[in-house]
Design an enzyme around this catalytic site. Sequence first.
Site, PDB file in Angstrom:
ATOM      1  N   GLY A 164       0.887  -1.099  -0.109  1.00  0.00           N
ATOM      2  CA  GLY A 164      -0.157   0.055  -0.182  1.00  0.00           C
ATOM      3  C   GLY A 164       0.914   1.318   0.115  1.00  0.00           C
ATOM      4  O   GLY A 164       0.317   2.291  -0.404  1.00  0.00           O
ATOM      5  N   LYS A 216       5.168   2.288   7.829  1.00  0.00           N
ATOM      6  CA  LYS A 216       4.465   2.662   9.273  1.00  0.00           C
ATOM      7  C   LYS A 216       5.395   2.385  10.211  1.00  0.00           C
ATOM      8  O   LYS A 216       5.705   3.127  10.943  1.00  0.00           O
ATOM      9  CB  LYS A 216       3.110   1.810   9.166  1.00  0.00           C
ATOM     10  CG  LYS A 216       2.257   2.318  10.408  1.00  0.00           C
ATOM     11  CD  LYS A 216       0.876   1.322  10.505  1.00  0.00           C
ATOM     12  CE  LYS A 216      -0.103   1.719   9.463  1.00  0.00           C
ATOM     13  NZ  LYS A 216      -1.279   1.021   9.937  1.00  0.00           N
ATOM     14  N   PHE A 218       8.522   1.189   9.887  1.00  0.00           N
ATOM     15  CA  PHE A 218      10.077   1.657   9.600  1.00  0.00           C
ATOM     16  C   PHE A 218      10.850   0.343   9.817  1.00  0.00           C
ATOM     17  O   PHE A 218      12.080   0.506  10.038  1.00  0.00           O
ATOM     18  CB  PHE A 218      10.758   2.845  10.368  1.00  0.00           C
ATOM     19  CG  PHE A 218      11.543   3.666   9.340  1.00  0.00           C
ATOM     20  CD1 PHE A 218      10.875   4.492   8.420  1.00  0.00           C
ATOM     21  CD2 PHE A 218      12.776   3.551   9.230  1.00  0.00           C
ATOM     22  CE1 PHE A 218      11.685   5.428   7.608  1.00  0.00           C
ATOM     23  CE2 PHE A 218      13.805   4.446   8.338  1.00  0.00           C
ATOM     24  CZ  PHE A 218      13.075   5.044   7.560  1.00  0.00           C
ATOM     25  N   GLU A 222      11.917  -5.234   3.019  1.00  0.00           N
ATOM     26  CA  GLU A 222      12.106  -4.659   1.608  1.00  0.00           C
ATOM     27  C   GLU A 222      12.493  -3.134   1.601  1.00  0.00           C
ATOM     28  O   GLU A 222      13.453  -2.604   0.947  1.00  0.00           O
ATOM     29  CB  GLU A 222      11.054  -4.953   0.636  1.00  0.00           C
ATOM     30  CG  GLU A 222      10.766  -6.511   0.375  1.00  0.00           C
ATOM     31  CD  GLU A 222       9.709  -7.010   1.436  1.00  0.00           C
ATOM     32  OE1 GLU A 222       9.036  -7.941   1.204  1.00  0.00           O
ATOM     33  OE2 GLU A 222       9.647  -6.250   2.358  1.00  0.00           O
ATOM     34  N   GLY A 277      -2.502  -0.408   5.361  1.00  0.00           N
ATOM     35  CA  GLY A 277      -1.982   0.025   4.037  1.00  0.00           C
ATOM     36  C   GLY A 277      -2.555   0.033   2.785  1.00  0.00           C
ATOM     37  O   GLY A 277      -2.101   1.165   1.956  1.00  0.00           O
ATOM     38  N   ARG A 278      -3.331  -0.515   2.373  1.00  0.00           N
ATOM     39  CA  ARG A 278      -4.044  -0.324   1.070  1.00  0.00           C
ATOM     40  C   ARG A 278      -5.122   0.586   1.215  1.00  0.00           C
ATOM     41  O   ARG A 278      -5.732   0.845   0.171  1.00  0.00           O
ATOM     42  CB  ARG A 278      -4.630  -1.944   0.906  1.00  0.00           C
ATOM     43  CG  ARG A 278      -5.755  -2.382   1.832  1.00  0.00           C
ATOM     44  CD  ARG A 278      -5.985  -3.855   1.631  1.00  0.00           C
ATOM     45  NE  ARG A 278      -6.701  -4.633   2.529  1.00  0.00           N
ATOM     46  CZ  ARG A 278      -6.428  -5.184   3.700  1.00  0.00           C
ATOM     47  NH1 ARG A 278      -4.968  -5.065   3.950  1.00  0.00           N
ATOM     48  NH2 ARG A 278      -7.013  -5.779   4.634  1.00  0.00           N
ATOM     49  N   GLU A 363      -6.317  -8.546  -0.895  1.00  0.00           N
ATOM     50  CA  GLU A 363      -5.769  -8.652   0.592  1.00  0.00           C
ATOM     51  C   GLU A 363      -7.001  -8.571   1.353  1.00  0.00           C
ATOM     52  O   GLU A 363      -6.806  -8.831   2.498  1.00  0.00           O
ATOM     53  CB  GLU A 363      -4.685  -7.613   0.541  1.00  0.00           C
ATOM     54  CG  GLU A 363      -3.920  -7.498   1.856  1.00  0.00           C
ATOM     55  CD  GLU A 363      -2.539  -6.742   1.867  1.00  0.00           C
ATOM     56  OE1 GLU A 363      -1.583  -7.073   1.552  1.00  0.00           O
ATOM     57  OE2 GLU A 363      -2.780  -5.541   2.181  1.00  0.00           O
ATOM     58  N   HIS A 394      -6.887  -6.742 -27.399  1.00  0.00           N
ATOM     59  CA  HIS A 394      -5.884  -7.653 -28.325  1.00  0.00           C
ATOM     60  C   HIS A 394      -4.948  -8.616 -27.722  1.00  0.00           C
ATOM     61  O   HIS A 394      -4.059  -9.131 -28.075  1.00  0.00           O
ATOM     62  CB  HIS A 394      -5.030  -6.561 -29.106  1.00  0.00           C
ATOM     63  CG  HIS A 394      -5.526  -5.817 -29.968  1.00  0.00           C
ATOM     64  ND1 HIS A 394      -6.028  -6.255 -31.460  1.00  0.00           N
ATOM     65  CD2 HIS A 394      -6.545  -4.710 -30.080  1.00  0.00           C
ATOM     66  CE1 HIS A 394      -6.880  -5.427 -32.041  1.00  0.00           C
ATOM     67  NE2 HIS A 394      -7.068  -4.409 -31.087  1.00  0.00           N
ATOM     68  N   LYS A 516       6.654 -13.791   5.092  1.00  0.00           N
ATOM     69  CA  LYS A 516       7.662 -12.699   5.696  1.00  0.00           C
ATOM     70  C   LYS A 516       8.634 -13.432   6.840  1.00  0.00           C
ATOM     71  O   LYS A 516       9.768 -13.245   6.994  1.00  0.00           O
ATOM     72  CB  LYS A 516       6.961 -11.556   6.375  1.00  0.00           C
ATOM     73  CG  LYS A 516       6.594 -10.372   5.201  1.00  0.00           C
ATOM     74  CD  LYS A 516       5.991  -9.246   6.003  1.00  0.00           C
ATOM     75  CE  LYS A 516       5.566  -8.366   4.963  1.00  0.00           C
ATOM     76  NZ  LYS A 516       4.820  -6.982   5.779  1.00  0.00           N
TER      77      LYS A 516
END
Length: 553
Positions: A164, A216, A218, A222, A277-278, A363, A394, A516
């Site tokens: 997010g 959020k 920290f 990633e 997050g999203r 999610e 197409h 994770k």
Amino acid sequence: MPGFSQATELSAWKSLTEHHDKLGRAIVLKEEFAKDPQRYEKFSHIFKNSADKSETIFDFSKNFITEETLSLLVQLAKEAKLEELRDDMFKGEKINFTEKRAVYHVALRNVKNDEMKVDGQSVVEEVNAVQAHMKEFSEQVRSGEWKGYTGKPIDTIINIGIGGSDLGPVMVTEALKPYGKKGMKLHFVSNVDGTHIAEALKDSDPETTLFLVASKTFTTAETVTNATSAKNWFLGHAKEDKHIAKHFVALSTNDKEVGKFGIDTKNMFGFSDWVGGRYSVWSAIGLSVALYIGWDNFHEFLSGANAMDHHFLTTPLEKNIPVLGGLLSVWYSDFFGAQTHLVAPYDQYMHRFAAYLQQLSMESNGKAITRSGDYVKYTTGPIVFGEPGTNSQHSFFQLLHQGTKLIPTDFILAAESHNPIEGNKHQVLLASNYFAQAEALMIGKTPEAVKAEGAADELIPHKTFLGNRPTTSILAQKITPGTLGALIAYYEHLTFTEGAIWNINSFDQWGVELGKALAKSIQGELEAKGEVSKHDSSTNGLINAFKSKAGLL
């Protein structure tokens, strides 16, 4: 949560099952239009957007519905306590019960400063304070008042986040590119694959680049990895840590980790734990959007969403546009066996819109456990996919027209293009395809029509189209910040409606956590010397092969 039932136990669900048994085999959309000249008027709705004074049409008439169908679906929503759940969300109740949190992204776009509280405490002042900070900072950067460590103004923004913290800002800045500051470059780095950060840095000058580190907590692996690489690259040029303050800001709530990273906490933009997050593009996570399109346009974006919020909160279910969209999704998923949902925006600027909706929908509603902790007895969470028209026509539209799967589809178009090339010739061609695809999916092509065109007998079955494929058409005036805000909020509340009917918690995401945790453990094994042996034979074999090929043994 007590007081909620499996959807299949509701009387309206049983009535819908009986209704589907009669209607599902019999409804032919082109015949329904022939029988009822008023069908479009009955099943389409106009959303009047106070943010940009525009009107957007939501046409549900090309769906497998009758007036009885809608009446039963609305009854299902009432029995599932959709209105109660909706009202609780807007009151700041902790409807995300597994994490004991409110779900209050609607408070982020409370442009009218209505009273909004969590745990009895007003959140309005906190939201306004963050927005005032965002406004001040974005105006300083855009005007050139904020300068880099060598005195040059900022001309490049690199947003580092994932999920997010990436998908929302990417989609919105792309969709609103016509409103972007000329000469400002934007990069969004999300993938921990080093290629992503490397390509962004190649195109950037450390003297004029501003990094937004969006996490959020920290602590997202990633994001912190990419941010650390960005910091090392920057310091390789700037040399002194004190210069970080002019080139790094944090979109986070963890001031301790932000400070430890080296970012001045004055350059920190926070948001509350009730922001999922999203749903976070409306929050400080949207700083890249504000920097790019300017605060006034960002405020219009919030206002458009707020207008849809008001519609969702106050409009009777029978005419409630996102509720109707969500009920149709349940209708197709659970009574017609549809597993997917296609969203096709006929607007090149919206090329990331479907990717954004994938996280929002899958999610949120990729869940199999009800609020009471039982396994569901029905299908939840459709697979969402899509690409812009006419490109998608197409590539995968063949499957829609002649495949064996039922794929409910949303078509989105704006009457006005931001680029009316050659007297609007391109937009007219684009619109002709938008209208033709929905009509073709509905009416199909009979063997008799194919034969009348002179096709050889052996080709007739191959050129026959069954038709009777359901679609929803969304027609806006123009994709302005206000229109886009309302459209995103429409899909948010549609997703909320689905989750309410399915009796699931649409606001946690425990399924994301397992991978994770395992990745963190495996990372340590990759960094240690020697072969691994504690996993299954496949995982052991692959890890050891990777370590050998990467020179890590």
